[in-house]
Structure formats: structure tokens, C-alpha cells
Design a protein around this motif. Sequence first.
Motif, PDB file in Angstrom:
ATOM      1  N   THR A  87       0.832  -1.207   0.000  1.00 28.49           N
ATOM      2  CA  THR A  87       0.000   0.000   0.000  1.00 28.49           C
ATOM      3  C   THR A  87       0.865   1.254   0.000  1.00 28.49           C
ATOM      4  O   THR A  87       0.614   2.194  -0.758  1.00 28.49           O
ATOM      5  N   ALA A  88       1.893   1.263   0.843  1.00 28.81           N
ATOM      6  CA  ALA A  88       2.785   2.430   0.888  1.00 28.81           C
ATOM      7  C   ALA A  88       3.506   2.611  -0.444  1.00 28.81           C
ATOM      8  O   ALA A  88       3.621   3.740  -0.948  1.00 28.81           O
ATOM      9  N   GLY A  89       3.977   1.524  -1.009  1.00 28.70           N
ATOM     10  CA  GLY A  89       4.680   1.614  -2.285  1.00 28.70           C
ATOM     11  C   GLY A  89       3.815   2.153  -3.405  1.00 28.70           C
ATOM     12  O   GLY A  89       4.236   3.028  -4.167  1.00 28.70           O
ATOM     13  N   PHE A  90       2.592   1.644  -3.499  1.00 29.26           N
ATOM     14  CA  PHE A  90       1.717   2.121  -4.564  1.00 29.26           C
ATOM     15  C   PHE A  90       1.220   3.546  -4.308  1.00 29.26           C
ATOM     16  O   PHE A  90       0.959   4.289  -5.262  1.00 29.26           O
ATOM     17  N   ASN A  91       1.115   3.957  -3.052  1.00 27.60           N
ATOM     18  CA  ASN A  91       0.777   5.356  -2.771  1.00 27.60           C
ATOM     19  C   ASN A  91       1.897   6.283  -3.225  1.00 27.60           C
ATOM     20  O   ASN A  91       1.641   7.350  -3.787  1.00 27.60           O
ATOM     21  N   VAL A  92       3.143   5.873  -3.006  1.00 22.91           N
ATOM     22  CA  VAL A  92       4.275   6.676  -3.465  1.00 22.91           C
ATOM     23  C   VAL A  92       4.299   6.719  -4.990  1.00 22.91           C
ATOM     24  O   VAL A  92       4.503   7.782  -5.585  1.00 22.91           O
ATOM     25  N   LEU A  93       4.083   5.575  -5.631  1.00 24.73           N
ATOM     26  CA  LEU A  93       4.053   5.555  -7.099  1.00 24.73           C
ATOM     27  C   LEU A  93       2.929   6.442  -7.654  1.00 24.73           C
ATOM     28  O   LEU A  93       3.111   7.133  -8.653  1.00 24.73           O
ATOM     29  N   GLY A  94       1.782   6.417  -7.003  1.00 24.00           N
ATOM     30  CA  GLY A  94       0.678   7.270  -7.435  1.00 24.00           C
ATOM     31  C   GLY A  94       0.997   8.740  -7.292  1.00 24.00           C
ATOM     32  O   GLY A  94       0.650   9.558  -8.159  1.00 24.00           O
ATOM     33  N   THR A  95       1.662   9.100  -6.210  1.00 19.20           N
ATOM     34  CA  THR A  95       2.054  10.495  -6.010  1.00 19.20           C
ATOM     35  C   THR A  95       3.065  10.932  -7.059  1.00 19.20           C
ATOM     36  O   THR A  95       2.963  12.021  -7.627  1.00 19.20           O
ATOM     37  N   LEU A  96       4.053  10.083  -7.324  1.00 19.39           N
ATOM     38  CA  LEU A  96       5.053  10.419  -8.337  1.00 19.39           C
ATOM     39  C   LEU A  96       4.435  10.510  -9.729  1.00 19.39           C
ATOM     40  O   LEU A  96       4.781  11.402 -10.513  1.00 19.39           O
ATOM     41  N   ALA A  97       3.522   9.607 -10.046  1.00 17.43           N
ATOM     42  CA  ALA A  97       2.858   9.655 -11.352  1.00 17.43           C
ATOM     43  C   ALA A  97       2.011  10.916 -11.480  1.00 17.43           C
ATOM     44  O   ALA A  97       1.986  11.557 -12.540  1.00 17.43           O
ATOM     45  N   GLY A  98       1.322  11.293 -10.412  1.00 22.73           N
ATOM     46  CA  GLY A  98       0.523  12.514 -10.441  1.00 22.73           C
ATOM     47  C   GLY A  98       1.384  13.754 -10.623  1.00 22.73           C
ATOM     48  O   GLY A  98       1.040  14.660 -11.389  1.00 22.73           O
ATOM     49  N   ALA A  99       2.522  13.789  -9.936  1.00 30.95           N
ATOM     50  CA  ALA A  99       3.434  14.928 -10.079  1.00 30.95           C
ATOM     51  C   ALA A  99       4.014  14.985 -11.490  1.00 30.95           C
ATOM     52  O   ALA A  99       4.151  16.066 -12.075  1.00 30.95           O
ATOM     53  N   TRP A 100       4.342  13.818 -12.051  1.00 33.36           N
ATOM     54  CA  TRP A 100       4.883  13.789 -13.403  1.00 33.36           C
ATOM     55  C   TRP A 100       3.838  14.269 -14.414  1.00 33.36           C
ATOM     56  O   TRP A 100       4.147  15.052 -15.313  1.00 33.36           O
ATOM     57  N   LEU A 101       2.606  13.806 -14.263  1.00 36.53           N
ATOM     58  CA  LEU A 101       1.544  14.238 -15.180  1.00 36.53           C
ATOM     59  C   LEU A 101       1.269  15.736 -15.053  1.00 36.53           C
ATOM     60  O   LEU A 101       1.048  16.424 -16.047  1.00 36.53           O
ATOM     61  N   LEU A 102       1.283  16.236 -13.825  1.00 32.17           N
ATOM     62  CA  LEU A 102       1.063  17.663 -13.611  1.00 32.17           C
ATOM     63  C   LEU A 102       2.142  18.479 -14.304  1.00 32.17           C
ATOM     64  O   LEU A 102       1.858  19.469 -14.969  1.00 32.17           O
ATOM     65  N   ARG A 103       3.379  18.025 -14.169  1.00 34.04           N
ATOM     66  CA  ARG A 103       4.473  18.748 -14.815  1.00 34.04           C
ATOM     67  C   ARG A 103       4.392  18.636 -16.341  1.00 34.04           C
ATOM     68  O   ARG A 103       4.615  19.606 -17.063  1.00 34.04           O
ATOM     69  N   ALA A 104       4.063  17.443 -16.834  1.00 42.38           N
ATOM     70  CA  ALA A 104       3.997  17.240 -18.282  1.00 42.38           C
ATOM     71  C   ALA A 104       2.885  18.075 -18.913  1.00 42.38           C
ATOM     72  O   ALA A 104       3.097  18.758 -19.910  1.00 42.38           O
ATOM     73  N   PHE A 105       1.704  18.042 -18.329  1.00 40.10           N
ATOM     74  CA  PHE A 105       0.587  18.797 -18.899  1.00 40.10           C
ATOM     75  C   PHE A 105       0.692  20.280 -18.581  1.00 40.10           C
ATOM     76  O   PHE A 105       0.202  21.119 -19.339  1.00 40.10           O
ATOM     77  N   GLY A 106       1.317  20.612 -17.469  1.00 40.61           N
ATOM     78  CA  GLY A 106       1.475  22.018 -17.118  1.00 40.61           C
ATOM     79  C   GLY A 106       2.356  22.765 -18.089  1.00 40.61           C
ATOM     80  O   GLY A 106       2.122  23.933 -18.403  1.00 40.61           O
TER      81      GLY A 106
END
Length: 78
Positions: A47-66
Amino acid sequence: MAAALVGASIVLVCAFGFLNGFRDASNAVALTVRTRALTPGIAVVLTAGFNVLGTLAGAWLLRAFGTVFVTVPAGSGG
């Protein structure tokens, strides 16, 4: 006035996402432990690992689309 409404909306959305993550994570751990699909330790680590992966993916998408949708005009007035 509009900036205050936008700021309040962003704060509320972040609070909702934060609290919703607590409920989702605890439900995921409880379900897998209760059905004996995983041990409690492995369930928490996954659960902790996938929460970290989700946060990193969200940050990457925010930066890419931003960078695509938001353009900052050039200038020296900063």
C-alpha cells in the motif's frame, strides 16, 4: 474575490484527496488481510509503495501537462 474562491477551492480539493487517500489505503489493507490474501506486513508495504508511485505519477503528469497547457510569457519584469 475570485482569487480567494480559487484558493479556497484548491485547499478543499487537496483536503478531500488527502482524507480520501486515508480511507482507501486502510480499506485496501483491511480487505487483503481479512481475506488472508496477504500478511499485514506485506499489505502495508504494498500500500505504501503504490501510494508513493501514485504520487510520483501525479506529479509527473502535472508537470507534463502544465508545460503544454500553461505558457509563461517572456519578460524581465518577473
